[in-house]
Design a protein around this motif. Structure first.
Motif, short mmCIF file in Angstrom:
data_model
loop_
_atom_site.label_atom_id
_atom_site.label_comp_id
_atom_site.label_asym_id
_atom_site.label_seq_id
_atom_site.Cartn_x
_atom_site.Cartn_y
_atom_site.Cartn_z
N PRO A 186 -49.09 -21.84 -15.99
CA PRO A 186 -49.46 -22.18 -14.60
C PRO A 186 -48.30 -21.88 -13.64
CG PRO A 186 -50.13 -23.94 -16.07
CD PRO A 186 -49.30 -22.98 -16.89
N GLY A 217 -45.64 -28.93 -16.94
CA GLY A 217 -46.12 -28.57 -15.61
C GLY A 217 -45.14 -29.05 -14.56
N SER A 237 -50.06 -24.59 -9.69
CA SER A 237 -51.22 -24.03 -10.38
C SER A 237 -51.53 -22.66 -9.79
CB SER A 237 -52.42 -24.96 -10.17
OG SER A 237 -53.58 -24.41 -10.74
N SER A 247 -53.44 -25.56 -13.86
CA SER A 247 -52.61 -26.65 -14.38
C SER A 247 -53.55 -27.80 -14.71
CB SER A 247 -51.62 -27.09 -13.32
OG SER A 247 -52.31 -27.74 -12.28
#
Ligand SMILES: [Zn+2]
Length: 362
Positions: A186, A217, A237, A247
């Motif tokens: 992501p 993330g 994302s 994400s």
């Protein structure tokens, strides 16, 4: 409801609101329905619905609001009358309601092809290398200091500033030079045959860390002036970009080795948890939003000795049905996992658990 005391606002299930208004129901995520308010003028436009945040917005008629607001709008009621009507309806009283006829509109057909997400260990490697490359600029460091963090903490937490256009380009080159695969992580996508990094600017990257201490993330804290309150935090994302990667709302963990955790605090927002954990030396879990509970049960299972979860949501929850509702849901998830939930409240003068702990430090 009176502010600062009295009984909290009654909360309603999103499913009930949908059933009672005729708005199609989905348990999670954002979706689009034909706007029932535009339809009154014979127009066909998209209304965006967010089931997690329980909000709706039509960019054409500019109607927007939360669950009670939606109910009020459908029934042409004032907010207060709508609240009263909902209360009576949920008590099982006979109430005449208006139900709109509308349907889900699928995303426009120019949908992009996404990359297959890479395994978490590979993702972690990319993100850690990315962190080595990026810097935290002075303004962003100052912002974190003002939040109550000391420099050694800021450095240990690996906060970084979002790169500008030139830095993005150089970063992708540097990562590729190290032989890392970026598509499937992501934040990355492809344009004209070249890998690119998401063009977000002016914000702080806050790592989301799993119980296994993998970076899975990032949450971004926008530092752009005048960012609306609900857009200050968002996930890194690239789910709308070609060959991008979505994400997920993983739960952030900050604390010692997972086996050493017997009790943990749960709050909303990775940065808040980082600050609170630093100041209190208590382990924390952070949801990326009060309703982002999709991975909570799985996360809890990863702590073999966890016995107690303390819920520490912002104290304005007493004026926010969304948060109170989420708290109830969370209590259920935690109980189901065989862990004891306890709700923590503190002086309402301090909104977040981090604000409270910062004040106690002084
Ligand atoms: Zn509309």
């Amino acid at each position: 409801m009176k502010k600062g005391g009295g009984t909290p606002m009654k909360t309603y299930h999103w499913q009930d609101i949908c059933n009672w208004t005729g708005i199609p129901y989905r348990e999670h995520g954002t979706y689009q329905v034909e706007c029932p308010f535009c339809a009154r003028q014979g127009k066909k436009h998209r209304m965006y619905v967010d089931a997690d945040k329980r909000v709706y917005h039509c960019f054409h008629c500019q109607n927007e609001g939360g669950a009670v607001g939606l109910f009020a709008m459908v029934n042409d009621l004032s907010f207060d009358v709508a609240k009263d009507t909902l209360r009576r309806k949920s008590r099982g009283e006979e109430v005449v309601l208006r139900v709109v006829k509308t349907k889900v509109m699928e995303e426009p057909c120019n949908k992009v092809t996404l990359s297959k997400p890479l395994p978490m260990a590979d993702r972690d490697r990319v993100y850690r290398t990315m962190i080595e490359f990026l810097k935290l600029n002075f303004g962003d460091r100052q912002y974190l200091r003002n939040k109550g963090l000391k420099d050694p903490m800021i450095d240990a937490m690996k906060f970084r500033s979002l790169p500008n256009r030139d830095q993005r380009h150089k970063m992708v080159e540097a990562l590729q030079k190290q032989g890392l695969t970026l598509l499937g992580v992501p934040g990355f996508y492809e344009k004209d045959g070249q890998v690119k990094f998401a063009p977000f600017e002016n914000g702080i990257l806050i790592p989301i860390i799993s119980p296994e201490k993998l970076i899975v993330g990032f949450q971004i804290r926008s530092t752009r002036a005048n960012t609306p309150k609900d857009k200050r935090y968002f996930a890194l994302s690239t789910s709308t970009k070609p060959m991008g990667t979505k994400s997920e709302v993983y739960v952030h963990f900050v604390g010692p080795k997972k086996e050493a955790v017997h009790a943990i605090y749960v709050t909303e927002g990775a940065l808040k948890a980082d600050i609170a954990a630093c100041l209190s030396r208590i382990p924390f879990l952070a949801l990326q939003g009060v309703n982002c509970t999709k991975f909570l049960a799985d996360t809890l299972k990863k702590f073999p000795n966890l016995k107690t979860c303390y819920l520490a949501f912002d104290m304005d929850k007493f004026e926010n049905e969304n948060v109170l509702n989420a708290e109830k849901k969370l209590i259920e998830i935690i109980k189901k996992a065989g862990i004891t939930p306890k709700v923590v409240n503190w002086d309402r003068k301090y909104k977040g658990i981090d604000d409270y702990l910062v004040a106690m430090e002084k």
